[in-house]
Design an enzyme around this catalytic site. Structure first.
Site, PDB file in Angstrom:
ATOM      1  N   THR A 175       1.985 -34.306  15.644  1.00  0.00           N
ATOM      2  CA  THR A 175       1.658 -32.972  16.147  1.00  0.00           C
ATOM      3  C   THR A 175       1.105 -33.038  17.571  1.00  0.00           C
ATOM      4  O   THR A 175       1.496 -32.258  18.446  1.00  0.00           O
ATOM      5  CB  THR A 175       0.640 -32.282  15.223  1.00  0.00           C
ATOM      6  OG1 THR A 175       1.204 -32.166  13.919  1.00  0.00           O
ATOM      7  CG2 THR A 175       0.287 -30.899  15.738  1.00  0.00           C
ATOM      8  N   CYS A 228      -1.142 -30.314   6.789  1.00  0.00           N
ATOM      9  CA  CYS A 228      -2.203 -29.358   7.109  1.00  0.00           C
ATOM     10  C   CYS A 228      -1.946 -27.989   6.491  1.00  0.00           C
ATOM     11  O   CYS A 228      -2.877 -27.209   6.295  1.00  0.00           O
ATOM     12  CB  CYS A 228      -2.375 -29.229   8.616  1.00  0.00           C
ATOM     13  SG  CYS A 228      -0.901 -28.671   9.489  1.00  0.00           S
ATOM     14  N   ASN A 229      -0.695 -27.687   6.166  1.00  0.00           N
ATOM     15  CA  ASN A 229      -0.359 -26.363   5.645  1.00  0.00           C
ATOM     16  C   ASN A 229      -0.040 -26.330   4.160  1.00  0.00           C
ATOM     17  O   ASN A 229       0.121 -25.255   3.594  1.00  0.00           O
ATOM     18  CB  ASN A 229       0.829 -25.774   6.412  1.00  0.00           C
ATOM     19  CG  ASN A 229       0.421 -25.252   7.763  1.00  0.00           C
ATOM     20  OD1 ASN A 229      -0.705 -24.810   7.952  1.00  0.00           O
ATOM     21  ND2 ASN A 229       1.315 -25.329   8.725  1.00  0.00           N
ATOM     22  N   ALA A 251      -3.357 -38.891  17.966  1.00  0.00           N
ATOM     23  CA  ALA A 251      -2.159 -39.419  18.626  1.00  0.00           C
ATOM     24  C   ALA A 251      -0.969 -39.398  17.680  1.00  0.00           C
ATOM     25  O   ALA A 251      -0.039 -40.178  17.836  1.00  0.00           O
ATOM     26  CB  ALA A 251      -2.416 -40.847  19.129  1.00  0.00           C
ATOM     27  N   GLY A 252      -1.012 -38.481  16.705  1.00  0.00           N
ATOM     28  CA  GLY A 252       0.074 -38.380  15.733  1.00  0.00           C
ATOM     29  C   GLY A 252       1.205 -37.502  16.223  1.00  0.00           C
ATOM     30  O   GLY A 252       1.295 -37.147  17.406  1.00  0.00           O
ATOM     31  N   GLN A 306       9.122 -30.751  11.831  1.00  0.00           N
ATOM     32  CA  GLN A 306       8.249 -31.851  11.412  1.00  0.00           C
ATOM     33  C   GLN A 306       8.205 -32.029   9.896  1.00  0.00           C
ATOM     34  O   GLN A 306       8.043 -33.132   9.391  1.00  0.00           O
ATOM     35  CB  GLN A 306       6.811 -31.624  11.927  1.00  0.00           C
ATOM     36  CG  GLN A 306       6.653 -31.809  13.413  1.00  0.00           C
ATOM     37  CD  GLN A 306       7.212 -30.645  14.190  1.00  0.00           C
ATOM     38  OE1 GLN A 306       7.075 -29.486  13.776  1.00  0.00           O
ATOM     39  NE2 GLN A 306       7.843 -30.920  15.307  1.00  0.00           N
ATOM     40  N   SER A 365       7.860 -22.826   6.006  1.00  0.00           N
ATOM     41  CA  SER A 365       6.793 -23.233   6.919  1.00  0.00           C
ATOM     42  C   SER A 365       6.130 -22.036   7.575  1.00  0.00           C
ATOM     43  O   SER A 365       6.701 -20.947   7.645  1.00  0.00           O
ATOM     44  CB  SER A 365       7.359 -24.148   8.012  1.00  0.00           C
ATOM     45  OG  SER A 365       7.893 -25.331   7.455  1.00  0.00           O
TER      46      SER A 365
END
Length: 424
Positions: free
Chosen positions: A191, A50-51, A188-189, A114, A107
């Site tokens: 994160t 996502c980043n 449901a991952g 993660q 990050s």
């Protein structure tokens, strides 16, 4: 040979651009194979979260422009638009970048753990696609080793600081008593699993997990005493939820303005706190325009994150030093590998000369020569043959005035001034 790390991240590109450059899991294998087929990249891996979306490459000669053109074309982006927010690191800097990323030093949340798992997944997918070879493979292994050392030897990961933790921290600021709140978690991952853990630790008793497959939602729900539902059941759960946090891999929004408006009416406009951690976004941006809705994206979490990372700043310097040592060690071992082919050829040549002289010695013994004469001849013959080619080449170098090469030869054969004088 050149290593390249190329991409965009939360520091250089908005969430809108990042979601357009993101790769879905289903795209990765085909994209990797196309990348190696169309660009000069001999080895490749893609990290897409996502980043950030990053490409790790090994090429004969650095050619970042062709890779950027491919990336823009693949995602139907303007090359100029992509160039404006992309970064390119090469060789030592590329190695350093990968190690910093894996260690959580690059990050949004300093030291978040993660990313290492995500990088390991990127490596596994590239192996499945057949686009990782010996060089990039060695770099990944060195990267994982350095990241593990950073985790073990520094306090960079001791405090629970992550986007998930930041989202829960923000919820605590809005709701004075989380014990009375119901949370709806979409996805449901990994994160969402972290979000559920933090909410559970903060005393949230009512947690609902909505997912595309009920089986995966049920596994997560069971761990935290939550309730599992399908995405289709979200509307009725939404009306009962004070906190909504979403992180799925959907390419299109799964929660729209209309559904939230209906939920607010049923709630009699009791506020809903929403965090959309997904890229591409799960919740339509227009939802944020509604009264009684507090909608945040990953980019909105910067301030919360900034407070949480202060405790990790001291450990960051020690981590940077470990990364620097990891880069130096890897590049040294890589340079040593460059000599392997030469050493192998030199050994094969020496062994061939040895076998030739040994064969002569054995024939001399069979013809009745004394062992003493045979050994002397074997020693002379082997010495002469081993020295012949270097002697010829050094005379040639001297004649050509290449005295720098002669100096290297003197270092290569460990010849100091004392040995020269004793030979005279």
């Amino acid at each position: 040979m050149a290593f390249i790390a190329l991409g965009i991240n939360h520091k250089t590109a908005s969430v809108d651009v990042r979601e357009r450059v993101a790769f879905t899991p289903e795209q990765l294998v085909e994209a990797l194979q196309q990348l190696c087929r169309i660009t000069p990249s001999r080895e490749a891996a893609i990290l897409s979260t996502c980043n950030r979306s990053e490409l790790y490459l090994e090429q004969d000669h650095p050619s970042a422009d062709e890779v950027l053109a491919w990336l823009a074309s693949y995602h139907n982006l303007s090359l100029d638009e992509l160039r404006a927010c992309a970064y390119v690191h090469q060789d030592d800097d590329a190695v350093r970048h990968m190690m910093r990323v894996a260690s959580g030093l690059d990050s949004m949340v300093l030291g978040e753990p993660q990313i290492l798992g995500q990088m390991k997944s990127a490596y596994a997918v590239a192996r499945e696609a057949g686009t990782v070879g010996p060089l990039l493979g060695r770099l990944f292994q060195a990267t994982f080793s350095t990241a593990k050392t950073v985790r073990t030897d520094t306090a960079i990961g001791e405090n629970p600081v992550s986007v998930a933790f930041a989202a829960v921290s923000l919820a605590k600021q809005i709701f004075s008593d989380l014990h009375r709140s119901q949370a709806l978690l979409i996805g449901a991952g990994e994160t969402i699993t972290l979000v559920a853990r933090h909410l559970h630790e903060q005393g949230v008793k009512r947690i609902v997990v909505a997912n595309r497959t009920l089986e995966r939602a049920s596994i997560l729900a069971e761990e935290f005493g939550a309730h599992a539902v399908l995405l289709a059941d979200m509307p009725q759960e939404l009306a009962n939820s004070d906190i909504v946090i979403s992180s799925t891999a959907s390419q299109l929004p799964i929660l729209g303005k209309g559904a939230v408006e209906r939920a607010l009416k049923l709630r009699r406009h009791k506020p809903i706190f929403m965090v959309d951690i997904a890229v591409p976004r799960d919740i339509e941006p227009e939802v944020g325009e509604l009264d009684d809705v507090y909608l945040y994206t990953v980019d909105d979490l910067h301030e919360v994150v900034a407070e949480n990372i202060k405790s990790r700043q001291g450990a960051a310097q020690a981590a940077e030093e470990l990364v620097g040592a990891g880069v130096s060690d890897f590049m040294q071992r890589l340079r040593e590998l460059a000599a392997v082919d030469v050493l192998r050829a030199y050994r094969q040549q020496a062994e061939r000369l040895r076998d030739e002289e040994l064969g002569k010695a054995q024939r001399m013994l069979q013809n009745g020569a004394s062992a003493e004469d045979v050994l002397a001849q074997l020693a002379r013959g082997l010495t002469n043959k081993l020295l012949h080619a270097p002697s010829v080449q050094m005379k040639k170098l001297s004649a050509e005035g290449r005295f720098d090469a002669l100096a290297v030869a003197q270092e290569l054969f460990a010849l100091d001034e004392g040995s020269d004088k004793s030979a005279q």
